[in-house]
Scaffold this active site. Sequence first.
Site, PDB file in Angstrom:
ATOM      1  N   GLY A 122       1.124 -21.859 -38.667  1.00 57.38           N
ATOM      2  CA  GLY A 122       0.748 -21.715 -40.109  1.00 57.38           C
ATOM      3  C   GLY A 122      -0.942 -21.316 -40.199  1.00 57.38           C
ATOM      4  N   SER A 124      -1.805 -17.523 -41.465  1.00 51.71           N
ATOM      5  CA  SER A 124      -2.058 -16.746 -42.562  1.00 51.71           C
ATOM      6  C   SER A 124      -1.533 -17.295 -43.780  1.00 51.71           C
ATOM      7  CB  SER A 124      -1.147 -15.416 -42.144  1.00 51.71           C
ATOM      8  OG  SER A 124      -1.538 -14.943 -40.938  1.00 51.71           O
ATOM      9  N   SER A 156       6.463 -17.243 -38.662  1.00 51.47           N
ATOM     10  CA  SER A 156       7.588 -16.574 -37.673  1.00 51.47           C
ATOM     11  C   SER A 156       8.069 -17.933 -37.296  1.00 51.47           C
ATOM     12  CB  SER A 156       7.041 -15.781 -36.372  1.00 51.47           C
ATOM     13  OG  SER A 156       6.444 -14.801 -36.651  1.00 51.47           O
ATOM     14  N   GLU A 239      -3.988 -16.665 -27.773  1.00 51.22           N
ATOM     15  CA  GLU A 239      -2.932 -16.005 -28.627  1.00 51.22           C
ATOM     16  C   GLU A 239      -2.844 -14.716 -28.342  1.00 51.22           C
ATOM     17  OE1 GLU A 239      -2.849 -16.544 -32.899  1.00 51.22           O
ATOM     18  OE2 GLU A 239      -1.269 -14.958 -33.135  1.00 51.22           O
ATOM     19  N   SER A 356      -5.477  -7.572 -36.351  1.00 48.35           N
ATOM     20  CA  SER A 356      -5.122  -6.533 -36.570  1.00 48.35           C
ATOM     21  C   SER A 356      -6.095  -5.398 -35.692  1.00 48.35           C
ATOM     22  CB  SER A 356      -5.251  -5.804 -38.049  1.00 48.35           C
ATOM     23  OG  SER A 356      -6.925  -5.876 -38.396  1.00 48.35           O
ATOM     24  N   GLU A 358      -8.348  -3.196 -36.204  1.00 47.59           N
ATOM     25  CA  GLU A 358      -9.758  -3.229 -36.757  1.00 47.59           C
ATOM     26  C   GLU A 358     -10.501  -4.198 -36.495  1.00 47.59           C
ATOM     27  OE1 GLU A 358      -6.912  -2.399 -38.490  1.00 47.59           O
ATOM     28  OE2 GLU A 358      -6.946  -0.276 -38.881  1.00 47.59           O
TER      29      GLU A 358
HETATM   30  C1  FAD Z   1       5.248  -9.350 -36.566  1.00 49.53           C
HETATM   31  C2  FAD Z   1       4.252 -10.515 -37.184  1.00 49.53           C
HETATM   32  C3  FAD Z   1       4.459 -11.736 -37.021  1.00 49.53           C
HETATM   33  C4  FAD Z   1       3.258 -12.634 -37.720  1.00 49.53           C
HETATM   34  N1  FAD Z   1       3.647 -14.041 -37.286  1.00 49.53           N
HETATM   35  C5  FAD Z   1       2.756 -14.849 -37.903  1.00 49.53           C
HETATM   36  C6  FAD Z   1       2.912 -16.280 -37.580  1.00 49.53           C
HETATM   37  O1  FAD Z   1       3.787 -16.692 -36.997  1.00 49.53           O
HETATM   38  N2  FAD Z   1       1.804 -16.928 -38.308  1.00 49.53           N
HETATM   39  C7  FAD Z   1       0.756 -16.531 -38.929  1.00 49.53           C
HETATM   40  O2  FAD Z   1      -0.054 -17.352 -39.688  1.00 49.53           O
HETATM   41  N3  FAD Z   1       0.686 -15.276 -39.456  1.00 49.53           N
HETATM   42  C8  FAD Z   1       1.494 -14.474 -38.835  1.00 49.53           C
HETATM   43  N4  FAD Z   1       1.394 -12.994 -38.881  1.00 49.53           N
HETATM   44  C9  FAD Z   1       0.347 -12.839 -39.943  1.00 49.53           C
HETATM   45  C10 FAD Z   1      -0.668 -11.809 -39.035  1.00 49.53           C
HETATM   46  O3  FAD Z   1      -1.624 -12.511 -38.572  1.00 49.53           O
HETATM   47  C11 FAD Z   1      -1.422 -11.199 -40.217  1.00 49.53           C
HETATM   48  O4  FAD Z   1      -0.677 -10.056 -41.005  1.00 49.53           O
HETATM   49  C12 FAD Z   1      -2.555 -10.581 -39.742  1.00 49.53           C
HETATM   50  O5  FAD Z   1      -3.628 -11.492 -39.424  1.00 49.53           O
HETATM   51  C13 FAD Z   1      -3.401  -9.384 -40.849  1.00 49.53           C
HETATM   52  O6  FAD Z   1      -3.281 -10.192 -42.046  1.00 49.53           O
HETATM   53  P1  FAD Z   1      -2.929  -9.478 -43.428  1.00 49.53           P
HETATM   54  O7  FAD Z   1      -1.799  -9.210 -43.495  1.00 49.53           O
HETATM   55  O8  FAD Z   1      -3.419 -10.428 -44.391  1.00 49.53           O
HETATM   56  O9  FAD Z   1      -3.956  -8.116 -43.487  1.00 49.53           O
HETATM   57  P2  FAD Z   1      -5.371  -7.993 -44.213  1.00 49.53           P
HETATM   58  O10 FAD Z   1      -5.979  -8.861 -43.605  1.00 49.53           O
HETATM   59  O11 FAD Z   1      -5.178  -7.821 -45.598  1.00 49.53           O
HETATM   60  O12 FAD Z   1      -5.579  -6.508 -43.497  1.00 49.53           O
HETATM   61  C14 FAD Z   1      -5.157  -5.276 -44.017  1.00 49.53           C
HETATM   62  C15 FAD Z   1      -5.647  -4.213 -43.318  1.00 49.53           C
HETATM   63  O13 FAD Z   1      -7.379  -4.357 -43.617  1.00 49.53           O
HETATM   64  C16 FAD Z   1      -7.888  -4.239 -42.498  1.00 49.53           C
HETATM   65  N5  FAD Z   1      -9.093  -5.087 -42.317  1.00 49.53           N
HETATM   66  C17 FAD Z   1      -9.094  -6.454 -42.931  1.00 49.53           C
HETATM   67  N6  FAD Z   1     -10.367  -7.062 -42.838  1.00 49.53           N
HETATM   68  C18 FAD Z   1     -10.942  -6.058 -41.972  1.00 49.53           C
HETATM   69  C19 FAD Z   1     -12.326  -5.887 -41.415  1.00 49.53           C
HETATM   70  N7  FAD Z   1     -13.200  -7.062 -41.806  1.00 49.53           N
HETATM   71  N8  FAD Z   1     -12.853  -4.680 -41.137  1.00 49.53           N
HETATM   72  C20 FAD Z   1     -12.027  -3.738 -40.811  1.00 49.53           C
HETATM   73  N9  FAD Z   1     -10.733  -3.548 -41.333  1.00 49.53           N
HETATM   74  C21 FAD Z   1     -10.165  -4.759 -42.056  1.00 49.53           C
HETATM   75  C22 FAD Z   1      -6.823  -4.767 -41.470  1.00 49.53           C
HETATM   76  O14 FAD Z   1      -7.206  -4.243 -40.194  1.00 49.53           O
HETATM   77  C23 FAD Z   1      -5.534  -4.011 -41.902  1.00 49.53           C
HETATM   78  O15 FAD Z   1      -5.216  -2.706 -41.610  1.00 49.53           O
HETATM   79  C24 FAD Z   1       2.546 -12.111 -38.390  1.00 49.53           C
HETATM   80  C25 FAD Z   1       2.287 -10.667 -38.635  1.00 49.53           C
HETATM   81  C26 FAD Z   1       3.263  -9.865 -38.242  1.00 49.53           C
HETATM   82  C27 FAD Z   1       3.232  -8.528 -38.313  1.00 49.53           C
END
Ligand code: FAD
Length: 371
Positions: A122, A124, A156, A239, A356, A358
């Site tokens: 937990g 995100s 997940s 991780e 991600s 980036e």
């Molecule tokens: C298959 C899968 C399983 C997952 N499982 C879990 C889980 O079990 N538990 C959990 O807590 N989370 C989980 N996640 C969530 C995951 O960790 C987040 O989706 C991830 O950290 C990105 O956050 P966001 O989706 O809020 O995207 P955002 O943070 O909104 O990012 C959107 C885009 O902006 C870019 N960006 C953001 N900030 C910056 C920066 N400072 N500089 C440059 N670029 C930037 C990112 O690279 C991305 O391309 C999972 C995600 C996936 C896809």
Amino acid sequence: MTAELERLRRQVRELAEEWRAAGRYRPACDAWLRGHDPQFSAELARRGWIGITWPRELGGAARSHTARLVITEELLRAGAPVAAHWIADRQIGPAILRYGTPELQREFLPRIAAGEVTFCLGMSEPEAGSDLAAVRTRAVRDGDGWRISGRKIWTSHAHRATHAYVLARTEQTERRHQGLTEFVVDMRAEGVSVSPIVDLAGEHHFNEVVFDDVYVPGRWVIGTVGDGWRQVTSQLAYERGGPERVLSTYPLLAALLRDGRRRRDEGALAAVGRLVARLAALRRMCWDIAHAMDRGQAPVRQAAALKYLGTEFERDVTETARDLVAAPPDLHGDELQRLLAQAILAGPGFTIRGGSSEVLLSIVAKEEVGR
Ligand SMILES: Cc1cc2nc3c(=O)[nH]c(=O)nc-3n(C[C@H](O)[C@H](O)[C@H](O)COP(=O)(O)OP(=O)(O)OC[C@H]3O[C@@H](n4cnc5c(N)ncnc54)[C@H](O)[C@@H]3O)c2cc1C
């Protein structure tokens, strides 16, 4: 590699093959996230292969991180269903071992190693993914314990896990990285509700989890109240620093190699050969990280670099397969079509989950210049 590790590798390989041959699983891409089989995890636990690096008195086998790497490499190679225990074994157990009180360790680690306790992650939230310090889930004191309220997303296997790791804000301060605390939460506790989110592949592993005034005993805080940011940063090395960031599409790569050999296609074999050469370098990075963990380090920069390069590799396996496989991707087709379809559908998540690309590049750059 020592003879002992060779023997361990052989044993894991034999178990995976036994279960595959008995039709108990089909090798799949991304099985470490999507292949959820508590019975398979229980079998690994029975053999002492969950929590293998932890002390014996806490349910482990006091083996090295390189021994764990041998196990994880073989299970991923086989595309075996390991998701049930993966998060607890990979990062929450180690986090409890690193920061938890002896009481917390005794309460959870033996049960994780036995395959009885499983964790979801937990971290995100709708407004806090890459920017994890923006978490809004709050924990307020209630007697000896805490009350947690907030919303987590993309969690997940929350619908299957017995417990959750939850990063929550315990103090509002000017500095966002302060005032965060890590908790263990019982998923059966009153006030926890889980709603499914179906992903691109039509599968349900994601969830949204709402915590509505959920009581958590004080002994379930991991580490120091308010020091969650520093702790979670080292957890992210665990991780990101494993072979699952390289091998999600390995079953597809192996199927391409078999197919190229069968058809005696020199061009296909050369393309696969280039991927295998890159894989050798990435495996070397995994081994270096495991050695650093054996020295008690949490190699944050190396893990970020591995995840960035490893997920590029996973994508390139899929792209190479698109060129080489004549038949269209099809979840119900032959082995190559099926694995290609799985890789294509799971692929977009590879470079997002766990940080991600980036963000990983930023970490590598900042660590390089010492900021
Ligand atoms: C298959 C899968 C399983 C997952 N499982 C879990 C889980 O079990 N538990 C959990 O807590 N989370 C989980 N996640 C969530 C995951 O960790 C987040 O989706 C991830 O950290 C990105 O956050 P966001 O989706 O809020 O995207 P955002 O943070 O909104 O990012 C959107 C885009 O902006 C870019 N960006 C953001 N900030 C910056 C920066 N400072 N500089 C440059 N670029 C930037 C990112 O690279 C991305 O391309 C999972 C995600 C996936 C896809």
